[in-house]
Design an enzyme around this catalytic site. Structure first.
Site, PDB file in Angstrom:
ATOM      1  N   HIS A 132     -27.869  22.082  51.193  1.00 40.16           N
ATOM      2  CA  HIS A 132     -28.002  22.312  49.749  1.00 40.16           C
ATOM      3  C   HIS A 132     -29.471  22.321  49.310  1.00 40.16           C
ATOM      4  O   HIS A 132     -29.927  23.253  48.635  1.00 40.16           O
ATOM      5  CB  HIS A 132     -27.217  21.207  49.039  1.00 40.16           C
ATOM      6  CG  HIS A 132     -27.013  21.396  47.580  1.00 40.16           C
ATOM      7  ND1 HIS A 132     -27.901  20.915  46.636  1.00 40.16           N
ATOM      8  CD2 HIS A 132     -26.015  21.996  46.880  1.00 40.16           C
ATOM      9  CE1 HIS A 132     -27.445  21.207  45.425  1.00 40.16           C
ATOM     10  NE2 HIS A 132     -26.306  21.866  45.542  1.00 40.16           N
TER      11      HIS A 132
ATOM     12  N   ASP B 185     -32.828  16.460  45.850  1.00 39.99           N
ATOM     13  CA  ASP B 185     -31.656  17.097  46.441  1.00 39.99           C
ATOM     14  C   ASP B 185     -31.311  16.431  47.775  1.00 39.99           C
ATOM     15  O   ASP B 185     -31.550  15.240  47.944  1.00 39.99           O
ATOM     16  CB  ASP B 185     -31.947  18.605  46.590  1.00 39.99           C
ATOM     17  CG  ASP B 185     -30.697  19.447  46.435  1.00 39.99           C
ATOM     18  OD1 ASP B 185     -29.844  19.362  47.317  1.00 39.99           O
ATOM     19  OD2 ASP B 185     -30.562  20.169  45.429  1.00 39.99           O
TER      20      ASP B 185
ATOM     21  N   SER C  57     -25.715  24.985  40.923  1.00 41.14           N
ATOM     22  CA  SER C  57     -26.798  24.525  41.802  1.00 41.14           C
ATOM     23  C   SER C  57     -27.723  25.662  42.192  1.00 41.14           C
ATOM     24  O   SER C  57     -28.911  25.461  42.369  1.00 41.14           O
ATOM     25  CB  SER C  57     -26.218  23.951  43.099  1.00 41.14           C
ATOM     26  OG  SER C  57     -25.810  22.633  42.925  1.00 41.14           O
TER      27      SER C  57
END
Ligand SMILES: *[C@@H]1O[C@H](CO)[C@@H](O)[C@H](O)[C@H]1NC(C)=O
Ligand SMILES: *[C@@H]1O[C@H](CO)[C@@H](O)[C@H](O)[C@H]1NC(C)=O
Ligand SMILES: *[C@@H]1O[C@H](CO)[C@@H](O)[C@H](O)[C@H]1NC(C)=O
Ligand SMILES: *[C@@H]1O[C@H](CO)[C@@H](O)[C@H](O)[C@H]1NC(C)=O
Ligand SMILES: *[C@@H]1O[C@H](CO)[C@@H](O)[C@H](O)[C@H]1NC(C)=O
Ligand SMILES: *[C@@H]1O[C@H](CO)[C@@H](O)[C@H](O)[C@H]1NC(C)=O
Ligand SMILES: *[C@@H]1O[C@H](CO)[C@@H](O)[C@H](O)[C@H]1NC(C)=O
Ligand SMILES: *[C@@H]1O[C@H](CO)[C@@H](O)[C@H](O)[C@H]1NC(C)=O
Length: 755
Positions: free
Chosen positions: A203, A142, A540
């Site tokens: 994220h 990620d 996600s």
């Protein structure tokens, strides 16, 4: 390994070529995939370089250099090549595929309590923290991680598992001491001086804390959604592999990260990233599919997001059968904001806002097209497109915008209206109600078309319409939930329809989890303060829920393989919502398996699935044969003299031992289609299961035998399913085969496209 840095200027050269010599070929990064290295001895950089020097002209010898090389779980490298060189390489015996390095996209807690509430009888087995020293290691590929988050505290967690072979790479603003017994590994790949595994985007931090964050009491987003934030297995360890930046994720780096994660000793890899659905040409030019195959080959589960390109069909990515593909749902928490009109009527909108406005004072209300700049088409101003709103007309007002133009996001509309000195924004968007838009302290609300037309009628009905927008309130126990999120990418898969995708659904709307606390440029945070948690939506966010659930199952059943865990989660998934009705999509229709897969995960039920479908590496190889890859390719991928079955046709894909059944095409006039499956009993050894089929009218489905007996010496049984579409409705027919023993319900969802 040679550095690419010195060659970056090459990327600018095509410009010079255009000016001077039109003949120079264009250079770009290619990934050269060379199959399995199961029996390999690693350290093959020299042979890769030899391969390149046989290809690249001497005068360009500076290009004989590896961008990344893959030496652990599979072979290959990335390098800068011309199209012709790439094409020559792809003909080499030892090369499986050569493809341009793609750029992949990020598929941007109450959620766990919600998942556990589905079935009270399973609550007793909810023992997250009974063992703080789990050996389970999760690799997250990620944007990196913010190691200071309380979600990654190692307080009370035991020593690092001895099987761990990874590293904690030091980098800019990231020291070895940033790793601990919870965050045990950190790697990054971009080679400039500013680089480190530190997350600058948020994220990766969010995703890791959803999956396996430790419990953090009193977590909230500026007071909203207050509660304990936690992951699915708080005792699991985190290894962070930073493969993405603001510009996206490079395929060659993702492949390197997967290779490293396998070598480092992770148990599960979680990837909330994907190719664009329109760009995926086949499995062997998709870095995630390639890497995941070799991970699965070594017993490592790979969980991926389905993508955020819904609700159109064929938008799903990460669809290889060895990938666990996750769709996104809502949870039972909604974020509502009240709009009070001058006539005292009030309406609920969806939003995350910390509006300073109160009931006490109302502001003039105007439709975007009535405050248009000069010479601006009404359709632009209605959509609040940049440059379309006249500050003189809009200042001090609350502006209503529509959302007909998908090119202008809600964030942009808000900025346009804010820039015009308006007091607030109301956006009309039916599907937006399923995706709370976060406008910070700026008053905003998203409403559906029904409410929208009422508000527009009110504006027309009076000379001086007014309104106010109140701060968001959280609505708990919201019904119905879960609902398929409109943005969640839909099946069928574009590469083959003989595997049902997505596999499963998990919470992915407005999920509270850890974040990088920072001030964001065009976002006004309450009190200008940062927050340790934030609320995000996307597949996600759904993907790490399944990662955490799989880690939880593995912690209870350490010897279960990844396909057993996947099957257990899939055959026990829930198909009803908190109103006791079947799952729906965001427009209130029953959710099809191409939207929700087998349904919402219920990881507590998955602890005791009764029967499971084991999908082996052999099944996956057969899949590749049936898909149409050549024997030579298969031999390279496996590094054995594996040979494909004589008859390898695409429709045989339906026969690999997957926990769901999909038939891409069943002709009305064709003979009955026979599908084979084998189940393994993981419940008590003496068991008898009987079959029950729910099929849509017209589609005849016969399962034989009708009963399956298991005993101590007999833990496997085969069954056949016969599909006859003569009288079925054209198009996809969905249904379910259930195996019941009085204790378990083993659901096998099927999708049959009758033509
Ligand atoms: C906790 O984990 C350790 C290490 O894996 C294991 O040896 C122990 O049996 C576990 N304890 C429980 C109660 O599961
Ligand atoms: C939770 O945090 C808020 C401020 O963020 C504080 O006022 C409150 O006392 C805390 N509650 C508990 C139970 O710790
Ligand atoms: C919901 O399902 C119905 C029926 O399949 C379909 O027509 C509709 O487009 C779906 N809505 C969304 C938002 O996907
Ligand atoms: C709206 O309600 C307030 C108080 O509830 C009242 O004072 C006001 O007159 C009402 N306005 C209209 C237009 O009904
Ligand atoms: C959105 O942008 C694309 C590319 O810029 C353009 O082709 C398309 O017409 C735009 N859509 C609308 C609704 O304006
Ligand atoms: C927040 O910061 C901005 C810029 O630094 C400043 O203009 C504004 O007044 C601040 N707002 C609050 C509520 O402190
Ligand atoms: C490949 O085939 C040969 C001859 O058929 C056999 O001796 C050998 O063991 C096989 N190798 C592998 C890796 O299966
Ligand atoms: C299973 O059934 C066999 C035969 O009926 C019996 O002998 C055996 O004890 C049973 N085993 C268990 C675990 O119940």
């Amino acid at each position: 390994m040679a550095s690419l840095l010195q060659f970056f200027p090459i990327l600018h050269l095509p410009f010079i070529f255009i000016c001077c010599t039109a003949l120079k070929p264009i250079l770009q990064t290619y990934i050269v995939y060379m199959g399995s290295s199961l029996n390999g001895n690693g350290g093959e950089d020299l042979s890769y370089l030899a391969l390149l020097s046989s290809l690249i002209p001497r005068e360009e010898s500076e290009r004989i250099s590896l961008f990344h090389s893959y030496n652990h779980a599979f072979k290959g490298f990335s390098a800068i090549l011309t199209e012709k060189e790439a094409s020559t390489l792809s003909g080499y015996e030892e090369v499986v595929s050569v493809f341009p390095d793609p750029v992949l996209k990020l598929h941007t807690t109450r959620s766990w309590d919600f998942l556990e509430a589905v079935d009270n009888k399973f609550r007793s087995s909810r023992l997250w923290d009974e063992n703080k020293s789990s050996e389970i290691i999760i690799g997250f590929i990620d944007t990196g991680i913010w190691p200071e988050s309380p979600s990654f505290s190692d307080e009370g967690i035991g020593k690092i598992p001895s099987k761990w072979k990874g590293v904690c790479m030091e980098g800019s603003n990231f020291k070895k001491s940033n790793c601990n017994r919870k965050l045990i590994g950190a790697r990054f790949y971009n080679k400039n001086g500013q680089a480190s595994t530190r997350d600058n985007i948020g994220h990766g931090t969010h995703v890791a804390s959803i999956a396996v964050g430790v419990p953090v009491a009193n977590a909230s987003y500026y007071g909203l959604a207050r509660g304990t934030a936690r992951g699915g297995l708080a005792s699991a360890r985190i290894a962070s592999y930073k493969a993405c930046s603001m510009d996206g994720c490079s395929g060659s780096v993702i492949l390197k990260a997967i290779d490293d994660a396998i070598k480092d000793g992770v148990d599960i890899i979680s990837i909330s990233i994907g190719m664009s659905a329109i760009l995926q040409s086949d499995f062997l030019s998709d870095p995630i599919a390639i890497g995941a195959f070799h991970a699965e080959q070594r017993g490592i589960m790979v969980v991926c997001s389905a993508g955020n390109d819904g609700p159109d069909p064929y938008t799903i990515v990460n669809t290889a059968p060895w990938i666990f593909t996750v769709a996104a749902s809502t949870i039972d928490r909604n974020f509502l904001t009240t709009i009070v009109l001058g006539n005292n009527q009030s309406y609920e909108g969806t939003a995350i806002n910390f509006s300073p406005l109160t009931r006490g004072k109302a502001y003039p209300l105007a439709f975007g097209e009535k405050v248009a700049s000069r010479f601006t088409p009404a359709s632009d101003a209605r959509n609040c497109i940049p440059g379309s709103i006249d500050t003189k007309k809009a200042a001090g007002k609350i502006i209503v915008c529509v959302n007909e133009d998908p090119n202008v996001s809600k964030r942009i509309k808000k900025l346009v209206v804010e820039d015009a000195k308006a007091k607030g924004v109301i956006i009309i968007d039916n599907q937006g109600q399923f995706l709370p838009f976060d406008s910070g302290t700026y008053p905003s609300a998203v409403i559906g078309e029904t409410t929208g037309s009422r508000i527009l009628n009110y504006i027309k009905s009076t000379k001086s319409p007014t309104a106010t927008i109140l701060p968001t309130k959280v609505v708990p126990r919201f019904k119905p939930a879960p609902v398929v999120a409109p943005f969640s990418s839909r099946g069928p898969g574009g590469l083959t329809e003989n595997i049902l995708k997505p596999d499963i659904m998990a919470p992915g709307v407005a999920i509270l989890a850890a974040i990088v606390p920072r001030i964001i440029a065009d976002y006004s945070a309450p009190g200008n303060k940062t927050s340790l948690f934030s609320i995000k939506s996307g597949t996600s966010m759904a993907c790490p829920h399944v990662t955490g659930a799989a880690a939880f199952i593995k912690s209870k059943h350490p010897h279960w393989t990844s396909s057993i865990i996947k099957s257990a989660l899939m055959t026990t998934a829930s198909v009803s919502n908190n109103k006791g009705k079947l799952l729906t999509n965001s427009t209130d229709y029953y959710a099809s398996p191409h939207e929700a897969g087998v349904g919402e995960i219920t990881h507590l039920r998955a602890l005791d699935p009764g029967l499971v479908f084991e999908t082996t590496v052999q099944d996956y190889l057969y899949f590749l044969c049936y898909f149409g890859y050549k024997p030579k390719t298969l031999r390279s991928i496996t590094n054995t003299n594996f040979s494909c079955p004589k008859s390898s046709t695409e429709k045989l894909i339906s026969n690999i031992n997957y926990p769901t059944i999909s038939i891409a095409s069943l002709k009305k006039n064709e003979r009955i289609r026979k599908i084979k499956r084998v189940v393994t009993n993981v419940g008590s050894s003496n068991a008898t299961y009987t079959c029950s089929v729910d099929a849509p009218p017209g589609l005849k489905v016969l399962v034989l035998p009708k009963m399956l007996h298991f005993s101590a010496g007999l833990s496997r049984a085969a069954f056949k399913t016969f599909f006859d579409g003569k009288e079925a409705t054209k198009g996809y027919n969905y249904g379910v085969i259930k195996w019941l023993d009085g204790l378990h319900v083993v659901r096998v969802v099927f999708a049959v496209n009758v033509e």
